[in-house]
Each structure stands twice: as C-alpha cells, then as structure tokens.
Scaffold this active site. Structure first.
Site, PDB file in Angstrom:
ATOM      1  N   GLU A 263      -7.783   0.605   0.167  1.00 54.07           N
ATOM      2  CA  GLU A 263      -7.028  -0.325   1.012  1.00 54.07           C
ATOM      3  C   GLU A 263      -6.154   0.540   1.904  1.00 54.07           C
ATOM      4  OE1 GLU A 263      -3.718  -1.796   2.144  1.00 54.07           O
ATOM      5  OE2 GLU A 263      -3.397  -2.592   0.131  1.00 54.07           O
ATOM      6  N   CYS A 300       1.762  -3.480   3.209  1.00 55.00           N
ATOM      7  CA  CYS A 300       0.498  -3.374   3.927  1.00 55.00           C
ATOM      8  C   CYS A 300       0.160  -4.664   4.667  1.00 55.00           C
ATOM      9  CB  CYS A 300      -0.630  -2.991   2.973  1.00 55.00           C
ATOM     10  SG  CYS A 300      -0.667  -3.963   1.460  1.00 55.00           S
TER      11      CYS A 300
END
Length: 504
Positions: A263, A300
């Site tokens: 990720e 994020c």
C-alpha cells in the site's frame, strides 16, 4: 506500568542482541538504543517460521482464533505502557494512540470471529459421478489453504494498527501463516512491547516459537534479504512509493516470484459537484480542512486534492478551507524525515508555474503547519508533480472550467485508495457520469464524507489500482484481507482420512 525497552530482536521466542545499534529519535522523552537487524537475523527468523508452519499451518481454526484473542488480551494488559512509549516515540496524542490500540485489538478479535465462522475457506464439493458417460467424473473438493511464512514491514504512521501486530500480521496469523516483522525505526520501542505481548500469548498457548519474530531497524540489506528469503511466500508493506516499488521488484525478480502486497499512498481526490458546491460550499470547505489537518495529515487516506467546478460556491469553499487551515498551528510530525519530506513536497508544488499560494509556512525540524495551494485543471493535468502525494496537511484546490473538464480530471487520475463525490440531489445525473470513471480509479468511492478513517469491516477495501497499491485485487484492511495469504487447493478422490478436518 512503565516500560524501558531492552532493544533486542525477538527471533523464534528468544530476545537476541546484535553487534551494531541505533538510537531512537523520540518526539519527547529519553532516546533508547536498539540492535540493528542483519541478514543473519533474517535467516534465523525465516528458518524458524518455516519450521513453525508445519504445525501452525495445519492448526485448527479454534487454535488460531484463541491465539489472536490472546494477543489482543496481552496488548490490552499493557495498554498504559504502550500509550506512553508510543506517544514519546511518535508525538501522537494519547487519545489517538488509545483509539489505535482499540482498533488493533478489535481487528485481531474480528479475524478470530471470521475464521471461526469458516466462510473464508470457500469450501466447494463436486461429487463423483461414476456413471457419467462417456467418462466418469471424479470427486473433487476445494478449500483455501495458507501459503506459508509471510514478511510484514511496519508502517511509520500507524505504530500499532499497521505495524507489529497490525492488519497484515493479524490476517496472516488468522490464515495460518507464521509472520516475520521488520520493525519501523520510527517507533522501535512500541514494536518491542507489542512483540512481547505476541510472544506472551504464544507461550500461554504452547505454540511453536517460530510463529512470530520481530527484527528491529537495519539497513536496506535487511529488507532485501527478508523479501528474498526462499521461505517467505508473501510480503505485506505500507509505506512510500519508492521503497515499496523497490521491494516489489525484488519479489518479482526472485527465482520463485512471490506476491508483494504494498500500500503505497494516494492523494485521495474529492470532486465537489455544482449543486452541492452552491448549497454547502463553506460547510464542505471547513470539513475538508479539518480532515486535512487530522493527525497532521499523516494518513494514507488524507484527501489532498479538491476539484471544484468554477462558479457559485467555489469562492465560499476556498475561503472556508483557508480560514480553517490558517487557524491551525504547527503539529509534530512522526519523524524528522517525514517533516523534511513534507517541506520538500511544499517546494515541489510551489515551483510549478500556475500554482497559487493561499497559505504558506516556514516550519523547521519536526513540525508542520497546514499549506493550501490553488491551480487550474489545465495546469494540474499538464504537470505530473501536482498529482503526487505530499504526506502531511497540504491541500491543493483544482478549479475546473465546467463539468466536462472535471470529468477529464477524473480520467487523468492515477490509481487511488479513495475518491470522494460531494453531491446533492440535483447532481445525480452528473454523479452517474463520474461513477464508471471513479470505480476504475479507486478501491473505495465515497459520497458526502471524508476518507480519513478506514472502518475495519467485512466490506472494506483499502487498496486500489497502482500506484495506490501493487495488487488492485487485494485489501489491507477488513476481513477480505485474509485472502492475500491463502491459495485454493483441489483434492481429487482423496480419502477423508487424509483430508484436513475442515474438508471432511
């Protein structure tokens, strides 16, 4: 309960020191020394993980669920000490760390429930048809099986929920895969106390000591040796695009390539459609600013870009966002390096012709104040740098001339973790034009909200097309994430006596 780190690695149930050490760089409190990981530590941990797989990979769902619940109990028992060391190392406030610990324990317990329910096994059975012509059909059964030892890289921005006992570790252990964690040097003491909790749970249940290991710090050589160790069958990673891509390439270059579930970040754009902008421009602008500064923007899913269609409400949106951001003072960043990267991102955005400063700052060292920039859709689409993530409380407003240009911006996007639409009833037709584009661009599409905050539930997808993540079919949050560490196996005419209990 006080906690003073001893600075060792946990390898196969033993706390092991090394010749070299590094010193932590806490936001407050005393610094501590920690052993530097080496390829030799990696080999020992991976060898032990492979040995552990022969028992843990064939353990019952009940045994693994008990382990996950025991880990959560041991973490909760150390709650105050975890909060104290985590706050010292990262500068995160007590409330944030208490909440993150709750999420960490909650996802461990959720996976325990998930595997006990058994649906994740996707069991299938095509019964034999001995009388079928022209050839009889054999008896075929299918079940999902664990893939083997998994490497997990701790994340800088989530010292608990995405690190030592975070979502990757929980999913892998639930699947039946031993785990080797490379701890993040931003919070080594937090990693150590969590590893102590995991090992205490392992000892209580009498599991093989190789089921979990933690290797602290280390150079890139440690990460390289971990993903290239032949016993490792998959890698979970949360971090930068550059670091993740380097590890991804190493995984692909192995003589036996393995999946890399990385990720890697996202700008998480928002599109504010005309009727919503006209009716609620100020409200949306304020909400966006509050989302941008949450946790100093170190998520994020931070919504770094807002695309507005120029017209009624656009100035109200911009003014409200600017006022709310200007009222927010400097915040402590997780590390000096992250703070420097934030300032570098500021300079990169500011250097693009056609970008206007709406709020600037001159932060130094480990603090960051909010930044706000504005540009046009034409400038944004012509400059690759404006679509790159800046990790921190920086917002960029992109003004489109009309709806068609806003749709062009959506088509221009790279892969994202999230994309958000703000719309009212009168925007429904335009929203329908956006949806086919957005679902190709992101793993999660939201309406009338802000993406910061990822629910740990069955239906969550935390992933997306590259470069948001390296595997668009996977998620690193929610029970679906267990699929990353399983593979289907078919059994043809195998007697029940030879099969796992879950298939009999």
């Amino acid at each position: 309960m006080s906690f003073v780190p001893h600075g060792k690695h946990l390898i196969a149930g033993e706390w092991v020191a090394g010749d070299a050490t590094f010193q932590s760089e806490p936001a407050s409190g005393a610094a501590h020394r920690f052993s530097v990981g080496t390829p030799a530590h990696v080999k020992a941990a991976c060898d032990a993980a492979e040995e552990a797989f022969w028992s843990y990979g064939y353990s019952s769902r009940e045994e693994r669920a008990a382990f996950l619940n025991a880990i959560a109990d041991e973490i909760d028992a150390r709650g105050d000490a975890i909060t104290a060391i985590g706050s010292e190392e990262t500068g995160l406030p007590t409330g944030r760390l208490v909440g993150e610990r709750g999420r960490t324990c909650g996802q461990l317990r959720l996976f325990a429930q998930h595997i006990l329910a058994g649906a994740y096994l996707d069991r299938r059975h095509d019964k034999a048809q001995p009388d079928r012509a022209p050839q009889p059909r054999p008896d075929i059964k299918l079940i999902q099986r664990p893939i083997g030892p998994v490497a997990v890289f701790g994340a800088s921005n989530f010292p608990l929920a995405f690190s030592t006992a975070g979502g990757d570790t929980a999913a892998a252990l639930a699947a039946g895969c031993p785990v080797v964690v490379k701890g993040h040097s931003a919070h080594p003491g937090t990693g150590e106390i969590i590893a102590e909790a995991i090992d205490a749970a392992r000892r209580k249940l009498g599991l093989h000591p190789g089921v979990f290991s933690l290797i602290q710090g280390g150079t890139r050589e440690v990460g390289t040796s971990l993903v290239q160790n032949p016993n490792i069958k998959a890698v979970g990673f949360t971090g930068s695009l550059a670091g993740g891509r380097a590890l991804f390439d190493l995984c692909a270059a192995r003589s036996e390539p393995i999946p890399f579930f990385g990720e890697l970040g996202s700008v998480n754009p928002m599109f504010i459609l005309p009727e919503a902008l006209k009716a609620r421009g100020s409200e949306i602008g304020t909400g966006w600013a509050e989302s941008l500064v949450l946790g100093a923007g170190q998520f994020c899913t931070n919504p770094g870009i807002a695309v507005v269609i120029d017209g009624s409400g656009a100035e109200a949106f911009t003014s409200a966002a600017r006022d709310r951001l200007a009222a927010t003072g400097p915040q402590v960043m997780l590390t000096d390096g992250i703070a420097k990267a934030y300032r570098d991102g500021r300079d990169r955005i500011a250097s693009v012709p056609g970008v206007k400063h709406l709020i600037d700052n001159t932060d130094e060292k480990r603090t960051a104040s909010p930044l706000l920039f504005e540009t046009t859709a034409d400038v944004w689409m012509a400059n690759h740098a404006l679509g790159e993530e800046v990790f921190g409380p920086l917002g960029l407003i992109v003004k489109a001339r009309n709806a068609d240009q806003a749709l062009a911006v959506a088509r221009h996007l790279k892969g994202q973790l999230t994309v958000t639409l703000h719309l009212d009833d009168g925007d429904a037709d335009l929203g329908c034009q956006f949806m086919p584009i957005l679902e190709r661009k992101a793993g999660r599409v939201l309406a009338n909200g802000f993406p910061t905050g990822v629910e740990v539930v069955d239906a969550m997808v935390h992933g997306g097309p590259y470069p948001a993540s390296t595997n668009f079919g996977a998620t690193s949050v929610g029970t679906l994430s267990i699929r990353r560490f399983l593979r289907p196996v078919s059994y043809q005419n195998i007697p029940d006596a030879l099969l796992q209990a879950d298939l009999r």
